[in-house]
Write a protein that holds these residues in place. Structure first.
Motif, PDB file in Angstrom:
ATOM      1  N   PHE A 134       0.854  -1.221   0.096  1.00 10.77           N
ATOM      2  CA  PHE A 134       0.011  -0.003  -0.020  1.00 10.77           C
ATOM      3  C   PHE A 134       0.834   1.284  -0.106  1.00 10.77           C
ATOM      4  O   PHE A 134       0.666   2.110  -1.028  1.00 10.77           O
ATOM      5  CB  PHE A 134      -1.026   0.009   1.194  1.00 10.77           C
ATOM      6  N   PHE A 144       0.830   0.005  -4.857  1.00 10.25           N
ATOM      7  CA  PHE A 144       0.400  -0.997  -5.168  1.00 10.25           C
ATOM      8  C   PHE A 144      -0.868  -1.518  -4.351  1.00 10.25           C
ATOM      9  O   PHE A 144      -0.854  -2.645  -3.782  1.00 10.25           O
ATOM     10  CB  PHE A 144       1.540  -2.424  -5.221  1.00 10.25           C
ATOM     11  N   VAL A 145      -1.808  -0.526  -4.451  1.00  9.17           N
ATOM     12  CA  VAL A 145      -2.947  -0.891  -3.614  1.00  9.17           C
ATOM     13  C   VAL A 145      -3.801  -1.819  -4.162  1.00  9.17           C
ATOM     14  O   VAL A 145      -4.534  -2.611  -3.066  1.00  9.17           O
ATOM     15  CB  VAL A 145      -3.861   0.593  -3.693  1.00  9.17           C
ATOM     16  N   GLU A 146      -3.646  -2.171  -5.233  1.00  7.64           N
ATOM     17  CA  GLU A 146      -4.229  -3.519  -5.698  1.00  7.64           C
ATOM     18  C   GLU A 146      -3.730  -4.992  -5.206  1.00  7.64           C
ATOM     19  O   GLU A 146      -4.535  -5.848  -5.092  1.00  7.64           O
ATOM     20  CB  GLU A 146      -4.452  -3.554  -7.334  1.00  7.64           C
ATOM     21  N   GLU A 147      -2.521  -4.754  -4.589  1.00  8.20           N
ATOM     22  CA  GLU A 147      -2.116  -6.138  -4.161  1.00  8.20           C
ATOM     23  C   GLU A 147      -2.271  -6.264  -2.686  1.00  8.20           C
ATOM     24  O   GLU A 147      -2.117  -7.283  -2.041  1.00  8.20           O
ATOM     25  CB  GLU A 147      -0.487  -6.109  -4.304  1.00  8.20           C
ATOM     26  N   ALA A 155      -7.533  -3.045   0.092  1.00  2.00           N
ATOM     27  CA  ALA A 155      -7.337  -1.536   0.382  1.00  2.00           C
ATOM     28  C   ALA A 155      -8.815  -0.590  -0.540  1.00  2.00           C
ATOM     29  O   ALA A 155      -8.847   0.379   0.278  1.00  2.00           O
ATOM     30  CB  ALA A 155      -5.925  -1.063   0.254  1.00  2.00           C
ATOM     31  N   THR A 156      -8.989  -1.528  -1.350  1.00  3.12           N
ATOM     32  CA  THR A 156      -9.967  -0.337  -2.165  1.00  3.12           C
ATOM     33  C   THR A 156     -11.280  -1.291  -2.617  1.00  3.12           C
ATOM     34  O   THR A 156     -11.959  -0.782  -3.397  1.00  3.12           O
ATOM     35  CB  THR A 156      -9.292  -0.130  -3.418  1.00  3.12           C
TER      36      THR A 156
END
Ligand SMILES: [Zn+2]
Lengths: 741, 183
Positions: free
Chosen positions: A409, A413-416, A458-459
């Motif tokens: 985060f 790389f919030v998607e990870e 995270a999202t």
């Protein structure tokens, strides 16, 4: 390249396996590279050739896993697929792995290493042999996970191993099931197969079959699983030999070593590109209460153990886990071992950062640990019980996974980012008594294994079925389970209002409701689970909360026959939490269970009703009052969120439209509620200093439960670094410990 | 292989959870974009109202920023929490859920944390009242310092552009307590 010597060992090039193992370790300590490989000539000169070999071998282990599923009769293999297959070097280093319960991949290799160290070569290792192990003093996670390991020979020389792991549901322990609460030492845990030879010439030994036959309450399932594992191993072995014939043995051996070193370097590079270096911290606590099971009086105590863990991401991309300050091991099933922790680390890395399909021993070589000997994470006896050896792996381990996510985060790389679901908190447990066919019956249902609501991202919200140890989850078909169990499913539903609250909520876990069927006598053991009962795991992130933990309800002397004949409603889910359908519709005696490691107090029989919430505790992410009302509305419409908690947790006002049968958010009222809540928080929150002074007083005066004093004292006595940090934080004397009353 | 890169708009939507799932999924499955960190910080810098340069985003709301020669933790609302090497929770508001009613609000069913054993600590921003973190730890456990980044290694060795001045990579939380709280 290996020097060909006069034939003396069974290993490649005529070396003994011990020589190969020693040489590998020496080269690693001399160069810091796997097998001393500083140059990677095969991948540099012909990368696609190496890739082709890798793909061929990977396909073989995946096909091997499917082979086993066709042979096995056990629902946890056929339906839930709790198994995995992997290929190893002669020294026991993993080269590649199938999908499945991959926590065991590194650990089967540790059995190979142990066999080499024990001198099995002198006793005889031959083409067509199989060795079987479920001994956790050697390696592994708990006794039901049985490893079958087969050597691979090429022209008389051992060039590798293939291993298959299957989770069994009955292994002849002191009480039924495979991780019973009452098994508090090695000798009460049932069958112990200490890497023993189980087959020759690809055929099981009669002596081994007899041992199984007399060692388990469900020998047919156990034996058929061994046959399935053997078939997988033979299939992979023959595929490897085909590949060797095509690529050449020198190429194969060189390539296998390069694959490990390549992956080790790739892992360090990935860490540098995807994370941020630094230090993370979180405590894990494990509660064991053996006062309501069959443990011997000397073991029948309650305790809480603290496992503080520092996680460092080092400048060179290496990970370092420091367990300094961990409390004492004990006579219960929930200790852990360095081996179990290593299994968890490789499993989590494989799914979160090393998911290229190339994960192998090289991934794990990029991780260092400080695991204190003679502690909860490394018992100083081989006689420890190990039914729930993944206490840290599945609780602290997923917190560690979440910390790695935090690093993703921060790096953008919030998607990870994937937060955790700690599974030391909710499994069905074991059943014992008579089955629906009148047979003596003992079984562990793993219906929920892996199918827990997952931690939030995270999202976005968490998923409905998730567990770190089961990347591809499946609850299995009810109809297949019903063949095995004296229970009929009345329903499988998600439990409303049970998520980890947050801006993004965790996934919802399932609630199963059963009608006990055609058995005169049935007992439930919660098994060595729900170990985070009084103290919930510290897994909330960015303002989100941990989710609702597990519980079960049993109604005995239930009037279901009467209700059925009168065609009146039973219970299929929770209904209204304040007055559940179970309690509203069914008359009888209610027992509620919220703790692990116990036998359920009441005995059940035909017509009774059992309901179980498989609530592994998962993380919400972000401030719940920042939740997008559109997401909350979806949960309202799906019946997962009640309007009361929609208001109290999310500060969202909504109205139900009878016509459209949908909820509509009142944006104005929502904004007002949120504004009001922020003000309330500012009014009720106290400065940290004020809290610190109050709490310090509590500690200095010993105003905390005795179990916690014992817990802290163990850590204060055993730790090197952590005790200083604890005392300095509280400004307590350098020798401070709690007085235990 | 050509380098992967995404537009700032895509990164913004990704952070805000607005990117369609099919696109998020392909970002997860694809090779990573090497310029991600810079775009990420750029997007976030545009979202906050203050001027200090973001060195590292910490959570949905908190950032480590350069303020003069200091590196401090700052909320998106502008509230400041002091040196990034001191656990920011020391400068937050705390509320511990202790009453049965408060615990039951979170956990309506039979299983729930026991307030005597477990502190459910909520940390609020004194500036905007956002709930920044929730800890569930054994009663009396020190405030958890979730993440202390090694910023100088990160910038100098990983990003290859050292920060103007160096700070020692060390946890200063207990020093802060000794100097400010202990009498
Ligand atoms: Zn704020």
């Amino acid at each position: 390249m290996e020097q060909k010597v006069v034939n003396k060992g069974i290993g490649w090039g005529g070396n003994t396996l011990k020589e190969m193992l020693d040489k590998k370790k020496q080269l690693w300590s001399d160069t810091g590279c796997y097998y001393g490989l500083q140059e990677l000539s095969l991948s540099a000169s012909a990368p696609f050739k190496l890739e082709l070999l890798h793909a061929r071998l990977l396909a073989a282990v995946i096909a091997g896993r499917e082979t086993t599923r066709m042979i096995s009769a056990a629902p946890q293999v056929r339906e839930v697929a709790e198994l995995a297959v992997a290929l190893y070097t002669p020294e026991g280093d993993c080269l590649l792995q199938s999908t499945g319960i991959i926590i065991h991949i590194t650990l089967m290799g540790q059995v190979v290493e142990w066999m080499i160290e024990q001198g099995y070569e002198e006793e005889g290792i031959n083409d067509g042999d199989c060795f079987t192990s479920n001994d956790n003093a050697i390696s592994g996670l708990h006794p039901p996970d049985v490893y079958d390991i087969t050597p691979i020979f090429w022209e008389g020389e051992l060039i590798g191993w293939v291993g298959t792991v299957i989770m069994e549901l009955e292994i002849g322990a002191v009480v039924p099931g495979c991780m019973p609460s009452g098994a508090t030492d090695r000798f009460s845990e049932g069958l112990r197969l200490s890497a023993e030879k189980s087959a020759e010439n690809d055929k099981h030994l009669k002596s081994f079959e007899r041992r199984i036959r007399f060692g388990s309450r469900t020998p047919d399932l156990l034996l058929l699983n061994r046959k399935g594992a053997l078939a997988a191993n033979v299939k992979v072995r023959e595929e490897v030999k085909k590949a060797v014939a095509e690529f050449g043995i020198d190429y194969y051996m060189g390539a296998t070593r390069e694959l490990v070193e390549l992956e080790r370097r790739a892992q360090l590079e990935r860490v540098k590109r995807r994370t941020v270096p630094g230090k993370f911290h979180s405590p894990t606590t494990i509660e064991v209460d053996l006062t309501r099971t069959i443990a011997p009086p000397t073991h029948a105590i309650g305790r809480v153990t603290l496992i503080p863990c520092d996680f460092h991401i080092k400048p060179d991309g290496r990970y370092f886990l420091d367990f300094d300050g961990t409390g004492a091991w004990g006579w219960h099933a929930a200790n852990t071992t360095p081996s179990a922790i290593q299994g968890a680390v490789s499993m989590i890395l494989t799914q979160t950062i090393a998911y290229t399909g190339n994960a192998n021993q090289g991934t794990s070589l990029a991780v260092d640990m400080n695991v204190p000997y003679d502690s909860f994470v490394w018992p100083s006896t081989p006689n420890f019980a190990s039914g729930w050896l993944f206490s840290w792996p599945l609780s602290g381990g997923v917190k560690w996974m979440t910390q790695q996510s935090h690093a993703f985060f921060c790096r953008g790389f919030v998607e990870e980012f994937r937060s955790g679901v700690t599974t030391s908190s909710g499994v069905f447990g074991a059943m014992t008594g008579k089955d629906h066919l009148g047979n003596d019956f003992n079984f562990l249902s793993t219906e929920a294994a892996g199918c827990w609501g997952g931690g939030a991202f995270a999202t976005r919200d968490g998923v409905t079925a998730s567990a770190a140890f089961m990347p591809n989850v499946d609850m299995g078909s009810v109809e297949i389970w019903e063949l095995m169990l004296p229970t009929l499913w009345l329903g499988r539903k998600l439990l409303p209002d049970s998520c980890g609250w947050g801006r993004y909520r965790s996934g919802y876990s399932a609630l199963s409701t059963f009608l006990i069927y055609k058995t005169p006598l049935l007992a439930f053991d919660t098994s060595a689970t729900f170990l985070e009962d009084k103290i919930y795991p510290n897994i909330g992130m960015f303002g989100g909360y941990p989710s609702q933990g597990a519980f079960s309800k049993l109604i005995t002397n239930a009037n279901t026959k009467e209700l059925i004949s009168q065609e009146k409603p039973l219970a299929h889910g929770m209904g209204n939490p304040d007055q559940s359908d179970l309690e509203k519709n069914i008359d009888g005696d209610l027992t509620v269970v919220t703790r692990g490691g116990i036998f359920v107090d009441s005995l059940a029989k035909d017509g009774d009703v059992y309901q179980c919430f498989y609530g592994a505790i998962a993380s919400g992410v972000g401030d719940p009052i920042k939740r997008d009302p559109a997401l909350a509305r979806k949960d309202l419409d799906n019946g997962l969120l009640g309007i009361e908690r929609c208001r109290s947790m999310h500060c969202i006002e909504a109205k139900y439209d009878q016509e459209t049968e949908e909820w509509a958010v009142d944006e104005g009222a929502t904004a007002e509620l949120r504004e009001k809540r922020s003000k309330e928080r500012l009014a009720k929150g106290i400065p940290a200093k004020e809290w610190w002074e109050k709490r310090r007083q509590h500690l200095a005066e010993g105003r905390l439960p005795r179990l916690l004093k014992v817990m802290y004292n163990e850590s204060l006595t055993k730790g090197q670094r952590w005790p200083g940090e604890f005392r300095r934080f509280w400004n307590l004397p350098e020798t401070f410990t709690f007085k235990e009353d | 292989m050509s380098k992967i890169s995404y537009s700032k708009e895509v990164i913004r939507d990704l952070i805000e959870g607005k990117l369609p799932w099919s696109q998020t999924k392909s970002i997860i499955s694809g090779y990573k974009d090497e310029d991600r960190f810079d775009k990420y910080v750029e997007v976030l810098q545009e979202k906050v109202a203050w001027q200090e340069k973001i060195l590292l985003p910490l959570t949905h709301e908190l950032y480590i920023v350069q303020k003069g020669s200091d590196r401090i933790v700052k909320c998106s609302c502008g509230q400041e929490f002091g040196d990034y090497r001191v656990n920011w929770k020391l400068n937050a508001l705390i509320h511990v859920r202790e009453s049965e009613e408060e615990v039951k609000e979170l956990y309506p069913y039979p299983s729930a944390p026991d307030a005597e054993f477990c502190e459910i600590r909520e940390f609020y921003c004194p500036g905007c009242g956002t709930q920044l973190w929730v800890e569930t730890v054994p009663f009396g456990y020190p405030l958890v310092f979730d993440f202390l980044p090694d910023l100088d290694t990160f910038y100098a060795e990983w990003l290859k552009r050292p920060l103007p001045s160096q700070k020692e990579f060390t946890d200063l939380t207990c020093d802060f307590i000794a100097q400010n709280w202990a009498e």
